[in-house]
Write an enzyme that holds these catalytic residues in place. Structure first.
Site, PDB file in Angstrom:
ATOM      1  N   ARG A 184      39.776  -9.628 -24.724  1.00  0.00           N
ATOM      2  CA  ARG A 184      40.625 -10.410 -23.823  1.00  0.00           C
ATOM      3  C   ARG A 184      41.713  -9.528 -23.226  1.00  0.00           C
ATOM      4  O   ARG A 184      42.299  -8.692 -23.906  1.00  0.00           O
ATOM      5  CB  ARG A 184      41.264 -11.575 -24.589  1.00  0.00           C
ATOM      6  CG  ARG A 184      42.198 -12.423 -23.742  1.00  0.00           C
ATOM      7  CD  ARG A 184      42.484 -13.759 -24.399  1.00  0.00           C
ATOM      8  NE  ARG A 184      43.277 -13.652 -25.610  1.00  0.00           N
ATOM      9  CZ  ARG A 184      43.545 -14.683 -26.418  1.00  0.00           C
ATOM     10  NH1 ARG A 184      43.049 -15.885 -26.133  1.00  0.00           N
ATOM     11  NH2 ARG A 184      44.279 -14.524 -27.499  1.00  0.00           N
ATOM     12  N   ARG A 191      53.990 -15.822 -27.062  1.00  0.00           N
ATOM     13  CA  ARG A 191      53.863 -17.271 -26.965  1.00  0.00           C
ATOM     14  C   ARG A 191      55.204 -17.941 -27.269  1.00  0.00           C
ATOM     15  O   ARG A 191      56.113 -17.298 -27.803  1.00  0.00           O
ATOM     16  CB  ARG A 191      52.804 -17.756 -27.969  1.00  0.00           C
ATOM     17  CG  ARG A 191      51.490 -16.963 -27.891  1.00  0.00           C
ATOM     18  CD  ARG A 191      50.792 -16.910 -29.258  1.00  0.00           C
ATOM     19  NE  ARG A 191      49.648 -15.988 -29.232  1.00  0.00           N
ATOM     20  CZ  ARG A 191      48.397 -16.356 -28.989  1.00  0.00           C
ATOM     21  NH1 ARG A 191      48.117 -17.622 -28.752  1.00  0.00           N
ATOM     22  NH2 ARG A 191      47.426 -15.474 -28.975  1.00  0.00           N
ATOM     23  N   ASP A 260      51.808 -22.391 -30.069  1.00  0.00           N
ATOM     24  CA  ASP A 260      51.260 -21.038 -30.227  1.00  0.00           C
ATOM     25  C   ASP A 260      50.171 -20.752 -29.197  1.00  0.00           C
ATOM     26  O   ASP A 260      49.673 -19.625 -29.119  1.00  0.00           O
ATOM     27  CB  ASP A 260      50.724 -20.830 -31.650  1.00  0.00           C
ATOM     28  CG  ASP A 260      49.670 -21.847 -32.038  1.00  0.00           C
ATOM     29  OD1 ASP A 260      50.012 -23.042 -32.078  1.00  0.00           O
ATOM     30  OD2 ASP A 260      48.516 -21.468 -32.304  1.00  0.00           O
ATOM     31  N   ASP A 270      43.655 -19.239 -24.641  1.00  0.00           N
ATOM     32  CA  ASP A 270      42.974 -19.920 -25.744  1.00  0.00           C
ATOM     33  C   ASP A 270      42.153 -21.110 -25.252  1.00  0.00           C
ATOM     34  O   ASP A 270      42.639 -22.229 -25.144  1.00  0.00           O
ATOM     35  CB  ASP A 270      43.965 -20.333 -26.839  1.00  0.00           C
ATOM     36  CG  ASP A 270      44.503 -19.134 -27.596  1.00  0.00           C
ATOM     37  OD1 ASP A 270      43.750 -18.156 -27.765  1.00  0.00           O
ATOM     38  OD2 ASP A 270      45.675 -19.150 -28.017  1.00  0.00           O
TER      39      ASP A 270
END
EC number: 2.7.7.-
Length: 502
Positions: A184, A191, A260, A270
């Site tokens: 990624r 975060r 998060d 995510d």
């Protein structure tokens, strides 16, 4: 101010020219952790276009990608680490989470001068794994690859997919599944939960270091503001309002908007149980773990505000030494978020229905269309795409009305819409072109993703995965050869639940 972003001397040109500012932060920010090697890595996808944008040696990385992107080979300059963070998960606070299956290899400065993280997901256990194996299954890796690249093509801020590798060894969940590692790329992996980690420990010094680092890296335009930390909260609020508005414009449901999983940079991150809505329903939930609908489609703006309030709480000691003053200042920004979001959302919805000017009645016009769509179970993506086609010619009205169970149900709205267009200065051709540029023909529909995953996992066949990536790379083009990919699922194809993975 932080001085962690200075460039390190580079003696040669490795395939990934790392310059690792996060690794130069104090040790409480992370745990050093090398990837755990895997049995028989195989490179199944490499994003050479992104590699070039990052200034990487795409030829070497494609040749040696199996070893590099599995974590079996560590390149010179890499300083692998697992980041520390906390987070609210479905409203409950967990003071220590951290990267349990992700390892930050390092950072690069891309061709546009932007600092970007390169991270492996599924690269083995870390000190934050909480009894987990630190691994990822192939299915969730393919899902994140597909959806993150689709979001990029749609023009929505997002993390990116650089590579996917199978490991040659199983991971054990409810059943044995083929393992994989996902590479990624992100503006950063900082975060809201990163700030919460230090706030929960009362570590104001580390909070200040983190905030200064974030300002340097993501918001340098505010570094000289009188109250830098209040300006930081305001800047993050603005990016999140804009981001979540864009999600709603394309029918995207993140599925797990824990603190998060909310970046400080304003990128979508995510993609575990995420999904795109088919039939329009603001209460739509796909995530199997979201049993109360906390993160439903229409709840996402409010959750964004809730998450920002948690960020604001962590910044209070930096905003002002007097708690009451700090709370008042932070609350002003949190309360203004709703209006800010509404401005972004309504501007985007005006564009979706072809309006270049503003009138007070536009909100009612948008909401009345959405109400008919919900009552008629109209497909979200297809309805707006067909509206753009209708804007080009009245001959296309039948195709638009066919999106509704009762084609006559939308006729009153069409009359109001045409009346409003009569007060808008665009030509029909210009309007249609603009609408087709914001209303995609193709989104990563859940059933198509599941078909691609099933073929890869069960048959080692990645042809559907490749085809889906190719279609989704051009979401605003008609692509007649791939017309079936624009269609909603048949009843038997509907995906009702999605699951966390990577």
């Amino acid at each position: 101010m932080s001085s962690f972003l200075h460039d390190s001397p580079v003696l040669e040109a490795p395939p990934i020219p790392f310059d690792n500012s996060y690794a130069r932060l104090p040790p409480q920010f992370f745990a050093e952790q090398a990837p755990t090697p895997v049995a028989a890595p195989r490179l199944i996808k490499f994003n050479s276009v992104l590699a070039s944008e990052l200034g990487l040696d795409a030829e070497v990385l494609e040749r040696d990608g199996a070893a590099i992107f599995s974590g079996n080979a560590l390149l010179p300059g890499s300083q692998p680490l697992a980041m520390a963070y906390a987070g609210h998960q479905f409203g409950g606070f967990v003071p220590q989470l951290g990267d349990g299956r992700a390892i930050l290899l390092g950072e690069v400065i891309d061709r546009n001068g932007r600092r970007r993280d390169i991270q492996l997901k599924g690269a083995g256990p870390t000190p934050f794994s909480r009894r987990g194996d630190g691994r990822a299954a192939l299915g969730p890796v393919l899902r994140e690859y597909i959806v993150s690249e689709a979001m990029f093509a749609l023009g929505i801020p997002t993390t990116r997919a650089l590579a996917a590798v199978t490991t040659g060894q199983p991971v054990y969940r409810e059943e044995a599944l083929p393992g994989a590692v996902f590479t990624r790329v992100a503006a950063s992996h900082i975060r809201v939960g990163t700030f919460q980690y230090f706030a929960a420990r009362g570590d104001t010094d580390s909070l200040r270091i983190l905030a200064d680092y974030v300002v340097d890296r993501h918001y340098p335009e505010i570094k000289d503001r009188k109250n830098r930390y209040l300006a930081l909260l305001d800047a993050v609020a603005d990016r999140q309002a804009a981001l979540i508005a864009r999600w709603l414009h394309v029918g995207f449901i993140h599925g797990v908007m824990n603190t998060d999983n909310m970046t400080i940079s304003g990128e979508t991150i995510d993609f575990g149980p995420c999904a795109f809505m088919d039939a329009y329903d603001p209460a739509t939930v796909f995530s199997s773990i979201d049993r109360q609908g906390r993160y439903a489609y229409a709840n996402q703006p409010a959750i964004g505000q809730w998450n920002l309030a948690r960020l604001g709480e962590t910044l209070l000691p930096l905003i002002d030494p007097t708690l009451d003053t700090a709370v008042e200042l932070a609350n002003g920004i949190i309360k203004a978020y709703g209006e800010r979001f509404q401005t972004y959302w309504l501007a985007g919805m005006r564009a979706k229905i072809g309006l270049a000017t503003e009138e007070d009645s536009d909100l009612d016009l948008v909401q009345s269309l959405l109400a008919v769509m919900q009552e008629q179970e109209a497909d979200f993506t297809l309805t707006f795409r067909r509206l753009g086609v209708l804007a080009a010619s009245v001959d296309n009205e039948a195709a638009f009305a066919a999106s509704f169970k009762d084609p006559l149900s939308v006729a009153p709205w069409l009359s109001l819409w045409r009346e409003r267009l009569g007060r808008d200065p665009q030509s029909p051709a210009a309007r249609a072109k603009a609408m087709l540029g914001v209303n995609p023909a193709f989104v990563p529909r859940n059933h198509r993703i599941e078909q691609a995953i099933a073929a890869a996992v069960e048959e080692d066949d990645f042809s559907l995965f490749e085809a889906l990536l190719a279609v989704l790379a051009k979401p605003y083009e008609d692509q007649p050869a791939f017309a079936p990919y624009a269609e909603p699922p048949r009843p038997a194809e509907r995906v009702l639940q999605t699951f966390c993975g990577t």
